[in-house]
Design an enzyme around this catalytic site. Structure first.
Site, PDB file in Angstrom:
ATOM      1  N   LYS A 163       0.803  -1.231   0.000  1.00 41.42           N
ATOM      2  CA  LYS A 163       0.000   0.000   0.000  1.00 41.42           C
ATOM      3  C   LYS A 163       0.836   1.281   0.000  1.00 41.42           C
ATOM      4  O   LYS A 163       0.396   2.302  -0.545  1.00 41.42           O
ATOM      5  CB  LYS A 163      -0.951   0.005   1.190  1.00 41.42           C
ATOM      6  CG  LYS A 163      -2.074  -1.012   1.079  1.00 41.42           C
ATOM      7  CD  LYS A 163      -3.031  -0.899   2.252  1.00 41.42           C
ATOM      8  CE  LYS A 163      -4.183  -1.874   2.109  1.00 41.42           C
ATOM      9  NZ  LYS A 163      -5.185  -1.725   3.187  1.00 41.42           N
ATOM     10  N   ASP A 188     -10.134   2.564   1.763  1.00 36.58           N
ATOM     11  CA  ASP A 188     -10.133   1.963   3.098  1.00 36.58           C
ATOM     12  C   ASP A 188     -10.769   2.890   4.127  1.00 36.58           C
ATOM     13  O   ASP A 188     -11.413   2.430   5.080  1.00 36.58           O
ATOM     14  CB  ASP A 188      -8.696   1.653   3.545  1.00 36.58           C
ATOM     15  CG  ASP A 188      -8.168   0.354   2.971  1.00 36.58           C
ATOM     16  OD1 ASP A 188      -8.985  -0.503   2.601  1.00 36.58           O
ATOM     17  OD2 ASP A 188      -6.941   0.197   2.902  1.00 36.58           O
TER      18      ASP A 188
END
Length: 278
Positions: free
Chosen positions: A69, A105
């Site tokens: 990420k 997210d």
């Protein structure tokens, strides 16, 4: 006849993921000629995978998870404001010949908490310092929580706190030995590491050997791991009668927002949840 479009998950390892089943069900429900595949990409092959996406006219989009990420950010053409703010990317969107890094997210994390009926403006402890932890800390900070960060590497926790506090006192790092005392005043404990994940290196462990007995009786224990749904952390919390939340709801909502970004269509969240056993 239109060409089949292809979406992917970049992960390492990738075998635990429920994303292919979830997105496959959504694509069928929407009548899309599209596929979704989990790719196990080692860190030294990440740049090559992104280059492949850039050269592929059938590329629909990608999700990004542990451990990529943060590393993927420098390989993309642009970052959304959300990805910039969090300092991590979990969604890649092709647009006008460019690859855009986004972060779904944050809304996924908050939507899961809202479904649980949790009130904001409390004190939270987040365990971890990777991409998932950054999203959780940013999300909690934006809704007014005081967030304390604990990590195996205290320097990583301190770095995360500095980068996400925005000059204010809303994010603080816990030093060695400070986690037990912090738990006594915590309304929300979040595990944002892979500790407890099936197939991971520490699937039987508790993150930082955390003692959930130190939490107040009305605390919520939230584990972003979703496979298994009852991790060692959630089992320990449930045994004490504490409220628990696994990572499945966040998986669904962040996935729904990714699908929206790729297609512009309203994602069938109920279909996606059913596909992963929610």
């Amino acid at each position: 006849m239109s060409a089949t479009r292809h979406a992917y998950l970049l992960a390492h390892p990738a075998g635990h993921s429920l994303s292919p089943a979830m997105h496959g069900a959504a694509m069928r429900a929407l009548g899309l000629d599209a596929t979704y595949e989990a790719l196990d990409v080692a860190p030294d092959r990440l740049a090559a995978a992104v280059d492949r996406f850039r050269a592929d006219a059938s590329f629909l989009g990608a999700n990004v998870t542990t451990p990529h990420k943060r590393a993927v950010m420098k390989l993309l053409d642009e970052l959304s404001p959300a990805a910039e703010a969090v300092g991590a990317v979990n969604t890649i969107v092709p647009r006008d010949g460019l690859l855009i890094g986004d972060n779904t997210d944050v809304p996924g994390f908050l939507r899961a908490l809202e479904e649980q009926g949790r009130q904001h403006g409390a004190v939270a402890v987040v365990i971890g310092a990777g991409g998932a932890a950054r999203a959780a800390v940013h999300a909690l900070r934006t809704v007014g929580d005081l967030v304390m960060v604990a990590a195996r590497d205290p320097a990583a926790a301190a770095s995360l706190a500095r980068s996400l506090s925005n000059g204010g006192p809303s994010v603080v790092a816990l030093g060695p030995g400070e986690l037990p005392s912090a738990l006594s005043g915590t309304q929300l404990l979040v595990n944002a590491t892979t500790v407890g994940m099936h197939g991971g290196p520490a699937e039987r462990d508790l993150p930082l050997d955390v003692d959930v007995a130190l939490l107040p009786r009305d605390a919520l224990v939230y584990d972003l791991v979703y496979r298994p749904r009852r991790t060692p952390l959630l089992s320990a919390a449930a045994d004490l009668g504490l409220e628990t939340l696994d990572g499945l709801s966040m998986l669904v909502w962040q996935g729904a927002e990714s699908l929206r970004a790729w297609t512009g269509l309203e994602p069938p969240a109920d279909v996606m949840r059913a596909a992963v056993g929610g």
